[in-house]
Structures are given as structure tokens and as C-alpha cells.
Design an enzyme around this catalytic site. Structure first.
Site, short mmCIF file in Angstrom:
data_model
loop_
_atom_site.label_atom_id
_atom_site.label_comp_id
_atom_site.label_asym_id
_atom_site.label_seq_id
_atom_site.Cartn_x
_atom_site.Cartn_y
_atom_site.Cartn_z
N ARG A 38 14.24 -14.44 9.92
CA ARG A 38 12.99 -14.80 9.24
C ARG A 38 12.62 -16.27 9.50
O ARG A 38 11.45 -16.60 9.63
CB ARG A 38 13.10 -14.54 7.74
CG ARG A 38 12.93 -13.06 7.39
CD ARG A 38 12.93 -12.82 5.90
NE ARG A 38 12.56 -11.43 5.62
CZ ARG A 38 12.62 -10.87 4.42
NH1 ARG A 38 13.02 -11.59 3.38
NH2 ARG A 38 12.28 -9.61 4.25
N LYS A 199 16.65 9.94 0.36
CA LYS A 199 16.00 10.72 -0.69
C LYS A 199 14.50 10.88 -0.46
O LYS A 199 13.80 9.91 -0.21
CB LYS A 199 16.24 10.06 -2.06
CG LYS A 199 17.70 10.07 -2.50
CD LYS A 199 17.84 9.47 -3.88
CE LYS A 199 19.28 9.56 -4.37
NZ LYS A 199 19.43 9.01 -5.74
N GLY A 356 14.62 -2.26 6.12
CA GLY A 356 15.92 -2.87 6.32
C GLY A 356 16.89 -2.05 7.15
O GLY A 356 17.47 -2.53 8.13
N GLY A 379 9.94 -4.23 1.75
CA GLY A 379 9.07 -3.57 0.77
C GLY A 379 7.60 -3.61 1.15
O GLY A 379 6.87 -2.63 0.92
#
Length: 399
Positions: A38, A199, A356, A379
């Protein structure tokens, strides 16, 4: 064509104090940065602004402090930031507002760079408090947001500040927005999306948005087990959200109505447990033993996915195909990643990936630098895939 948001090209920065919202929330251990990606991606914006004569002031959060937590100070990032800038000196202020910040900024010459202390040491940051945003704005004349990874947060430094000063996207934010627009908003078709993960319940919004946007949707990881179960396939002892079966059938119906083809595994690599060196077998997807777990998709599924990629013009990827952290269950993800990289180089495939686990899997496959764009935004990337508007991006749009 004019970008839908302002960029550095729209700002006259010489002699101006430019507040740059960065994301320096990097992994650290024992006071040392363990992954400087980053920081390195931020460097081009800071160097360009400094070379154009700006006084560059870097704003960032770090971690989730509850008040002023010395363990979450940005001070240890001064040296890594300086290193990423080719050794340019970086000043540091012990606060991000008020006299401590103003004193450090006042000492900057044109082309100088300073880092201010953790924004989240002030509760007004995450509350998007107007008074805190004004205190930040008082420090500079221009605002640049180069933190796409924080753009899904409507915080004082990501959203509030953009309305108080002339504002623009930094080069990293610009590259991210342009890559994402090219992948889903104005893509070359056919568009293939690969979605993995454990999931279905955590990626419902993502799946529901993608079936309306892409031509083919490949589903892997343990979430594929739930869709297979909803089709009546016995997935043995595999991780499976059996209570999501009806929701999966609704997703399939939505995909069919939108003309999106769902691609699920046709074979699988199974084992008694998830562990390195465990005995494995490759079976047809309807032949999973009752005491075995699906831990990766099999070679026939890899071939089917790669055949879809060969016909695609655009690829969007979020999530691995198997339990890639534990070899040999990384085999399918690595094989597809390398084929995507080859098609990007040789056939002009536009390949955009993020999240990620995805970034880690692509790095493990050695192709992180070989796709069109790999987002480290986490996110924010996921919310963009879900079709949500991002406050930090919206605040930069041309009015």
C-alpha cells in the site's frame, strides 16, 4: 473523454498545501512493516505532487484505536514511507489537527512531505463530524483522496473533507476507479466473474449484483458446495450452509432470468481433513464420499473454467477456488490464475481481481503483477462488486 471525477490533472498544486488521504493501514509485526504494497502504491501520487511544487501532507488511519493508543501511532511508518519515496525526508506531526500539525506543515518547503498522526485518535474521524473535518480542512488548500480502500467509509477524511476543499482523486484512486469501471460498468463482453470463498451468506449481495452484470459466473470455494447442495448434490462432510439452499435456488433463478450462465464444479479434490500432506482423491462432483470434504475443484473443472476464460474479453475475480492456504488445495486457483495471466498478456483479456484472499492467492501463483489490475482495497472492492456507491468516490465526482 473527461473522467467522471476530478484527478490531479485538474489541480494547480504549486505552492499549495495538499492534504492527501492515504491508506497506510499496513500489516506490522514487532514495529516493522511486513507488507509495504500500500505504501509503494501511494508513492507515485506523493512524488508527483512534490515534484509539481506542492507541500504534501499525508493523512491516514491505522488500526482501530479507542482513543489515543501509542501502539497504533503512525510514527513507525515515517521511515518506510521515506524509503518508498526514494529516500525523500518525511516530517511527522504528533497530532493530525491543531497547532502540532500546523507547526510541522508551516516548516514544509514546496516539494516537502509530512505525515500526520493517526486520524482515528479522534472520534470525529469515524463519526464524520463536521467540526473535525473543518479542523482538517484548515490545514490545507487542496484535498486529494488516494485511499480507495477506505472509500466505502463516510468518514471525515474520506467524505467530509472533499466537500470543504477543491478535491481530486490521486493516481492510485484514479487507476482503481478506471480499472473497476472497465471491468463492470463499460466492459468488453463476454464478461466472466469468478467468485470463491467459504460462505454464500457473506456474498449474497455480490452474487445478486453479478448475475445481472456478467455473462458467466464461476463459483468455487466452499460456497460452491452450498449451491451444489441446493441442486440436490451430496457434498459429503464438506463445509455447506444447508439453510441457504432456498436462497441459492433464488440466485440460480435470477441468473437464468438475466441470461447469466452459472458454472459450478464438475469434479473435486477431497480429503478426510484440511491438513498439509493429507491423502487426497479426485472424484466426480456427484461421487463425494460421505466422510470426505471438498477442499478444491478438480482438473476437469479447471479445464472448464479455462475454456470460459479463453472466450472472455473481461474477467472479474474475487475469492479462491479452494483452500489455497494449504497445499495441495491451491492447485486449481494457481492453474486458473496462471491461465488468466497468460490470456491477459497474449489475448488482451482485461483481468481485474481483488479481496484479501484473492490477492494472497494470486501472489502465491506468482501472477499478482501480470493481471490488468489487482486491487488491495478489500472491503471497498467488495462493496463495489456488490453495486454499492462508495462515499469517498462519490464525493470526488464532477458536479
Amino acid at each position: 473523454m473527461t473522467a467522471p471525477f476530478r484527478t490531479l490533472d485538474d489541480l494547480d498544486v504549486a505552492g499549495q498545501v495538499v492534504l492527501v488521504r492515504a491508506d497506510l493501514n499496513v500489516p506490522m509485526a514487532d514495529g516493522r512493516v511486513t507488507d509495504a504494497t500500500r505504501i509503494e502504491r501511494l508513492a507515485p501520487t506523493l512524488v508527483e505532487l512534490a515534484d509539481r511544487g506542492a507541500k504534501v501532507v499525508v493523512l491516514s488511519h491505522f488500526g482501530r484505536p479507542k482513543g489515543k493508543d501509542p501502539a497504533l501511532s503512525l510514527a513507525p511508518l515515517v521511515a518506510p514511507l521515506s524509503a518508498a519515496l526514494g529516500g525523500r525526508p518525511v516530517g511527522f506531526a504528533v497530532d493530525c489537527i491543531g497547532l502540532p500539525a500546523a507547526a510541522v506543515i508551516d516548516q514544509l518547503a514546496p516539494g516537502g512531505i509530512a505525515l500526520l498522526e493517526n486520524l482515528r485518535f479522534h472520534p470525529g474521524e469515524e463519526k464524520n463530524d463536521p467540526a473535525f473535518a473543518k479542523a482538517l480542512a484548515a490545514l490545507g488548500q487542496l484535498y486529494v483522496n488516494d485511499a480507495f480502500s477506505a472509500a466505502h467509509r463516510a468518514h471525515a477524511s474520506t467524505e467530509g473533507l472533499a466537500h470543504l476543499l477543491p478535491s481530486a482523486a490521486g493516481r492510485l484512486m484514479q487507476a482503481e476507479c478506471e480499472a473497476l469501471a472497465k471491468a463492470l460498468e463499460t466492459p468488453e463482453k463476454p464478461v466472466v466473474a469468478i467468485v470463491g470463498g467459504s460462505k454464500v451468506s457473506t456474498k449474497l449481495d455480490l452474487l445478486q449484483n453479478l448475475v445481472t452484470k456478467v455473462d458467466r459466473l464461476v463459483i468455487g470455494g466452499a460456497m460452491a458446495n452450498t449451491l451444489l447442495f441446493a441442486r440436490g448434490v451430496d457434498v459429503g462432510a464438506s463445509l455447506c450452509e444447508r439453510d441457504m439452499a432456498e436462497t441459492c435456488r433464488e440466485i440460480e433463478a435470477a441468473a437464468k432470468a438475466a441470461g447469466c450462465t452459472l458454472i459450478l464444479p464438475v469434479d473435486a479434490v477431497v480429503a478426510a481433513k484440511l491438513a498439509a500432506g493429507v491423502e487426497t482423491a479426485t472424484v466426480a462432483i456427484d461421487q463425494v464420499p460421505s466422510d470426505r470434504m471438498i477442499l478444491d475443484v478438480g482438473p476437469a473443472t479447471v479445464a472448464a473454467i479455462n475454456a470460459q476464460l479463453a472466450e472472455a474479453r473481461t474477467l472479474v475475480w474475487n475469492g479462491p477456488l479452494g483452500a489455497f492456504e494449504t497445499p495441495p488445495f491451491d492447485a486449481a486457483t494457481v492453474a486458473v490464475a496462471r491461465e488468466a495471466a497468460r490470456l491477459t498478456a497474449e489475448a488482451g483479456l482485461v483481468s481485474v481481481a481483488g479481496g484479501g484472499d484473492t490477492v494472497a492467492a494470486l501472489a502465491a501463483a506468482g501472477v499478482e503483477e501480470r493481471l490488468t489490475y489487482v486491487s488491495t482495497a478489500g472491503g471497498a472492492f467488495l462493496e463495489w462488486l456488490e453495486g454499492r456507491s462508495l462515499p469517498g468516490v462519490e464525493a470526488l465526482r464532477r458536479r
